[in-house]
Write an enzyme that holds these catalytic residues in place. Structure first.
Site, PDB file in Angstrom:
ATOM      1  N   HIS A 240       0.665  -1.439   0.040  1.00 10.41           N
ATOM      2  CA  HIS A 240      -0.031   0.004  -0.227  1.00 10.41           C
ATOM      3  C   HIS A 240       0.829   1.084   0.063  1.00 10.41           C
ATOM      4  O   HIS A 240       0.902   2.032  -1.034  1.00 10.41           O
ATOM      5  CB  HIS A 240      -0.798   0.054   1.240  1.00 10.41           C
ATOM      6  CG  HIS A 240      -1.724  -1.066   1.366  1.00 10.41           C
ATOM      7  ND1 HIS A 240      -2.974  -1.445   0.904  1.00 10.41           N
ATOM      8  CD2 HIS A 240      -1.693  -2.278   2.332  1.00 10.41           C
ATOM      9  CE1 HIS A 240      -3.783  -2.508   1.186  1.00 10.41           C
ATOM     10  NE2 HIS A 240      -2.820  -2.910   1.933  1.00 10.41           N
ATOM     11  N   ASP A 241       1.712   1.485   0.956  1.00 10.19           N
ATOM     12  CA  ASP A 241       2.126   2.985   1.373  1.00 10.19           C
ATOM     13  C   ASP A 241       3.370   3.421   0.506  1.00 10.19           C
ATOM     14  O   ASP A 241       3.179   4.505  -0.022  1.00 10.19           O
ATOM     15  CB  ASP A 241       2.570   3.129   2.759  1.00 10.19           C
ATOM     16  CG  ASP A 241       1.461   2.812   3.719  1.00 10.19           C
ATOM     17  OD1 ASP A 241       1.701   2.521   4.821  1.00 10.19           O
ATOM     18  OD2 ASP A 241       0.434   3.164   3.419  1.00 10.19           O
TER      19      ASP A 241
END
Ligand code: RIB
Ligand code: CA
Length: 310
Positions: A240-241
């Site tokens: 994700h990040d």
């Protein structure tokens, strides 16, 4: 001239990879890292952020402790995904570097007041508590923010912590509501794009072969992905990040739509839902570049190239 950023984070293995990507990239000047309670409590996210900086040989980076709970809710954490420490998957030494003095929210406010207007990009990777609190406490800084590139929310993928909401927005919907209504230019990396950035076996093994940092990334990934592989039956976990930092470095890897996105804060059933007007049916003014797709091979190639620099 390097782009000035503040990373706001709740490490979390994927946050850690995002921080490493930023530390490895000369295009970015990290003014500071502010830890927030999220994947694990604040004492661990603030420790983990320092562990990651030291892994990259960057104990010079200032790490501040921010808010230890959401603006108006009890904290919800995600040890079931990230493990008890938040960085399970590899044993790394406790940090030697100290926390920077002062509260993370004050650092955000003071930095935005001191820097030229439009020169600082905020990169939230966890619940938006620190950002929402800073905007509420110091409205004068809102107009000075160059932009916000954040990981959070979902449209087609809907939710991961509940059937309706993604974790970062779910944990602090009131903070997210402040941010999404702030008028600051937003780029949102929702589950719709992060679920296309999967840590396949080939990609993980490529990381492992790079160097000691790559080995750590591979070990974190192997721990972190077990949950998503079991839940979704996918070949790997969504990373994700790091999409937030990759967007700053190579926006051409991503595509999306400038649409209206609002946050559900009232309903217990759909708390934290990002109501994304993907098909533009509401007539509400667009407030976010909502990313729906990426060149996954290009993304992982960028990650591998930059990890090799550490
Ligand atoms: O839903 C995914 C997000 O929640 C990521 O930022 C992950 O680190 C967790 O904070
Ligand atoms: Ca995170």
């Amino acid at each position: 001239m390097a782009r000035k950023i503040i990373i706001d984070t709740d490490p979390g293995q994927d946050d850690a990879v995002a921080i490493l990507l930023a530390l490895a990239s000369d295009e970015l000047e990290i003014l500071g890292i502010t830890a927030v309670a999220g994947n694990v409590p604040l004492d661990l996210t603030s420790k983990n952020a320092r562990i990651v900086c030291e892994l990259a040989g960057r104990s010079d980076v200032k790490v501040f402790a921010g808010c230890d709970r959401p603006m108006g809710r009890d904290l919800v954490t995600a040890e079931h995904v990230h493990g008890k420490t938040g960085l399970d998957g590899i044993e790394l030494p406790d940090p030697v570097m100290q926390m920077a003095d002062g509260h993370g929210v004050d650092f955000i406010i003071d930095t935005l007041r001191a820097q030229p207007a439009g020169s600082v990009t905020l990169c939230p990777l966890g619940p938006l508590t620190n950002i929402g609190t800073a905007f509420q406490r110091a409205p004068d800084i809102v107009g000075k923010v160059q932009g916000i590139v954040l990981m959070g929310g979902a449209y087609f993928e809907v939710g991961n912590i509940t059937p309706a909401a993604e974790f970062n927005i779910y944990v602090d919907p009131e903070a997210a509501d402040i941010v999404f209504k702030s008028g600051v230019p937003l780029v949102v990396m929702p589950l719709d794009v992060t679920h296309k950035a999967l840590t396949t076996r080939e990609r993980v093994e490529r990381f492992r072969k790079i160097n000691r940092v790559g080995e750590a990334v591979a070990s974190w990934t192997e721990f972190f992905e077990r949950f998503d592989k079991e839940k979704y039956g996918s070949e790997g976990a969504p990373l994700h990040d790091p999409t937030v930092i990759a967007y700053l470095l190579k926006p051409e890897l991503f595509s999306g739509r400038h649409i209206n996105v609002e946050i559900e804060t009232q309903s217990p059933l759909t708390r934290g839902m990002t109501v994304a007007d993907w098909w533009r049916v509401t007539g509400r003014a667009p407030n976010a570049m909502f990313i729906g797709d990426l060149d996954a091979d290009g993304f992982f190639g960028l990650l591998a190239d930059r990890i090799a620099r550490l």
